[in-house]
Design a protein around this motif. Structure first.
Motif, PDB file in Angstrom:
ATOM      1  N   PRO A   1       0.836  -1.208   0.000  1.00 30.24           N
ATOM      2  CA  PRO A   1       0.000   0.000   0.000  1.00 30.24           C
ATOM      3  C   PRO A   1       0.872   1.261   0.000  1.00 30.24           C
ATOM      4  N   SER A   2       1.566   1.460  -1.107  1.00 31.51           N
ATOM      5  CA  SER A   2       2.430   2.639  -1.238  1.00 31.51           C
ATOM      6  C   SER A   2       1.771   3.655  -2.143  1.00 31.51           C
ATOM      7  N   ASN A   3       2.347   4.843  -2.136  1.00 33.90           N
ATOM      8  CA  ASN A   3       1.819   5.928  -2.969  1.00 33.90           C
ATOM      9  C   ASN A   3       1.846   5.496  -4.448  1.00 33.90           C
TER      10      ASN A   3
ATOM     11  N   SER B   1       5.629   6.496  -5.604  1.00 30.76           N
ATOM     12  CA  SER B   1       6.424   5.323  -5.202  1.00 30.76           C
ATOM     13  C   SER B   1       6.290   4.171  -6.204  1.00 30.76           C
TER      14      SER B   1
ATOM     15  N   THR C   1      -7.118  -3.234   6.565  1.00 32.94           N
ATOM     16  CA  THR C   1      -5.800  -2.960   5.962  1.00 32.94           C
ATOM     17  C   THR C   1      -5.035  -1.878   6.716  1.00 32.94           C
TER      18      THR C   1
HETATM   19  P1  GDP Z   1       6.487   7.202   0.987  1.00 35.08           P
HETATM   20  O1  GDP Z   1       7.638   6.701   0.150  1.00 35.08           O
HETATM   21  O2  GDP Z   1       6.868   7.678   2.359  1.00 35.08           O
HETATM   22  O3  GDP Z   1       5.526   8.075   0.247  1.00 35.08           O
HETATM   23  O4  GDP Z   1       5.692   5.894   1.367  1.00 35.08           O
HETATM   24  P2  GDP Z   1       4.859   4.863   0.535  1.00 35.08           P
HETATM   25  O5  GDP Z   1       4.610   5.313  -0.845  1.00 35.08           O
HETATM   26  O6  GDP Z   1       5.433   3.500   0.762  1.00 35.08           O
HETATM   27  O7  GDP Z   1       3.542   4.865   1.392  1.00 35.08           O
HETATM   28  C1  GDP Z   1       2.630   5.919   1.424  1.00 35.08           C
HETATM   29  C2  GDP Z   1       1.254   5.341   1.302  1.00 35.08           C
HETATM   30  O8  GDP Z   1       1.068   4.334   2.291  1.00 35.08           O
HETATM   31  C3  GDP Z   1       0.175   6.363   1.537  1.00 35.08           C
HETATM   32  O9  GDP Z   1      -0.536   6.515   0.329  1.00 35.08           O
HETATM   33  C4  GDP Z   1      -0.714   5.758   2.633  1.00 35.08           C
HETATM   34  O10 GDP Z   1      -2.074   5.898   2.326  1.00 35.08           O
HETATM   35  C5  GDP Z   1      -0.288   4.311   2.650  1.00 35.08           C
HETATM   36  N1  GDP Z   1      -0.353   3.698   3.985  1.00 35.08           N
HETATM   37  C6  GDP Z   1       0.384   4.032   5.074  1.00 35.08           C
HETATM   38  N2  GDP Z   1       0.050   3.254   6.113  1.00 35.08           N
HETATM   39  C7  GDP Z   1      -0.918   2.410   5.676  1.00 35.08           C
HETATM   40  C8  GDP Z   1      -1.685   1.362   6.310  1.00 35.08           C
HETATM   41  O11 GDP Z   1      -1.524   1.031   7.487  1.00 35.08           O
HETATM   42  N3  GDP Z   1      -2.607   0.740   5.528  1.00 35.08           N
HETATM   43  C9  GDP Z   1      -2.831   1.064   4.220  1.00 35.08           C
HETATM   44  N4  GDP Z   1      -3.777   0.407   3.542  1.00 35.08           N
HETATM   45  N5  GDP Z   1      -2.133   2.048   3.608  1.00 35.08           N
HETATM   46  C10 GDP Z   1      -1.177   2.704   4.319  1.00 35.08           C
END
Ligand code: GDP
Length: 300
Positions: free
Chosen positions: A188-190, A194, A281
Motif C-alpha cells: 500500500p504505497s503511494n 512510489s 488494511t
Molecule cells: P512514501 O515513500 O513515504 O511516500 O511511502 P509509501 O509510498 O510506501 O507509502 C505511502 C502510502 O502508504 C500512503 O498513500 C498511505 O495511504 C499508505 N499507507 C500508510 N500506512 C498504511 C496502512 O496502514 N494501511 C494502508 N492500507 N495504507 C497505508
C-alpha cells in the motif's frame, strides 16, 4: 520467490508482517529511487534506507524515516552554524548514508546497497529500481517544487496540478526478479510517487503481466491513510478511491486487497477483472501486519 514493490511507508509496514512469514532468502524488494538526491553532502535514498532499517528492526516506525532512538547532534550543530538541513538526519542514519556515498564512488547504487544489506545481515534481496539519477517535480499552484521541498518545506500543502518525473532505466536484475517470482506484491504505497516510477521502467509492466500480482490499496474511502497520495492521484485525473487504484493497476492486477470500510466497492472492482479480498488494511501493530500478509500469501 516473492517480489515486493516498495516505497517508504505503507509497504515497509507490510514488510514487517511478510518477513515473519517468508524466508528472507525468498524475498526480493524492489524499491523506489525516484526521490534520491544529495543532501548535506551525502547521498540520500530514503525509501531504500527505510527498507534496510525495516528488515533489521531498526526503523523509526513512528516516522517511517530514520533509525529508532537516533541522536541529532550533527543535525543540530549544522543549524547552529548556519546550515540547517532540509532532511533531519540522525547520527546512525548518517553513517548509513556516508557509507553509501563512499561506496558509490566506485560502485553502482545496486552494488552499494547489496554490500550494505550484507553488512547489516539482511538476507533478502534489496533492489534499488534504478542506478540512474532521476528528477521529480511537483507542479503546484505556487509553482514547480522539488519533491522534498513540497513534502517538508511546504508540508504537502500547496494544491497539486501535476507530477512529472524523468525516465530512467531499470537496474540489472529487476525484470528477472519479477519474472522469476511466484507472486509480486504491490504494497500500500503511494501509487504515483512510489509505484508509478517502478511501473514506468522499461519492461516492468510486461513482466508483471506474466506474473501473479497482488496489490493492497493505500486509499480507504476517499483519502490516503497518510501522506499526499490522494492529492497526486487527483492531479493525474485518477479517482481517489480503492477503485481508482485498482483501475490504475488493472493491466496486470490479479488480486486486490481493500479495506473493510470499502466493502461496497468489491463488485465494482471485480468488474475490472481481478479477485478482490476485503479485510482490515490499517496496520497499527504486528498482528495487523501479519494478518494482512497471511491473507496475501495465502494463494501461493
Ligand atoms: P512514501 O515513500 O513515504 O511516500 O511511502 P509509501 O509510498 O510506501 O507509502 C505511502 C502510502 O502508504 C500512503 O498513500 C498511505 O495511504 C499508505 N499507507 C500508510 N500506512 C498504511 C496502512 O496502514 N494501511 C494502508 N492500507 N495504507 C497505508
Amino acid at each position: 520467490m516473492i517480489t515486493v514493490l516498495s516505497g517508504g511507508t505503507g509497504t515497509p509496514k507490510l514488510l514487517q508482517g511478510i518477513k515473519e512469514l517468508v524466508d528472507e532468502e525468498d524475498l526480493n524488494i524492489i524499491v523506489n529511487t525516484l526521490e534520491n538526491d544529495y543532501f548535506s553532502g551525502v547521498y540520500v535514498s530514503a525509501d531504500i534506507d527505510t527498507v534496510l532499517y525495516t528488515m533489521t528492526d531498526m526503523i523509526n516506525d513512528e516516522l517511517w524515516y530514520g533509525v529508532k532512538g537516533d541522536t541529532f547532534v550533527t543535525n543540530e550543530r549544522l543549524a547552529e552554524i548556519g546550515s540547517p538541513e532540509l532532511l533531519r538526519i540522525g547520527a546512525i542514519d548518517r553513517a548509513t548514508k556516508i557509507q553509501k556515498t563512499l561506496l558509490m564512488e566506485n560502485h553502482t547504487l545496486s552494488e552499494a546497497v547489496k554490500i550494505q544489506a550484507e553488512n547489516m545481515g539482511i538476507k533478502a534481496n534489496v533492489l534499488p529500481m534504478s542506478n540512474e539519477n532521476s528528477d521529480i517535480k511537483i507542479v503546484t499552484d505556487i509553482g514547480e517544487l522539488e519533491f522534498h521541498d513540497f513534502l517538508i518545506k511546504h508540508q504537502s500543502e500547496p494544491e497539486v496540478l501535476d507530477v512529472v518525473f524523468s525516465e530512467v532505466a531499470p537496474a540489472p536484475g529487476i525484470i528477472d526478479a519479477i519474472k522469476n517470482s511466484d507472486m509480486v506484491i504491490i504494497g500500500p504505497s503511494n501509487p504515483i510517487t512510489s509505484i508509478l516510477p517502478i511501473l514506468s521502467l522499461e519492461g516492468v509492466k510486461d513482466a508483471l503481466k506474466e506474473t501473479y500480482v497482488v496489490a493492497v490499496s493505500p486509499i480507504i474511502g476517499n483519502d490516503s491513510v497518510s501522506g499526499p497520495a490522494s492529492k497526486f492521484m487527483k492531479s493525474l485525473g485518477i479517482p481517489v478511491s480503492s477503485f481508482g487504484v485498482a483501475s490504475f493497476y488493472s493491466e496486470f492486477l490479479d488480486e486486490f486487497v481493500i479495506d473493510d470500510k470499502d466493502m461496497e466497492l468489491k463488485e465494482e472492482i471485480e468488474k475490472i477483472g481481478c479477485e478482490v479480498k476485503v479485510t482490515n488494511t490499517i496496520m497499527k501493530n504486528l498482528d495487523d501486519k501479519k494478518h494482512l500478509s497471511e491473507l496475501i500469501l495465502n494463494n501461493i
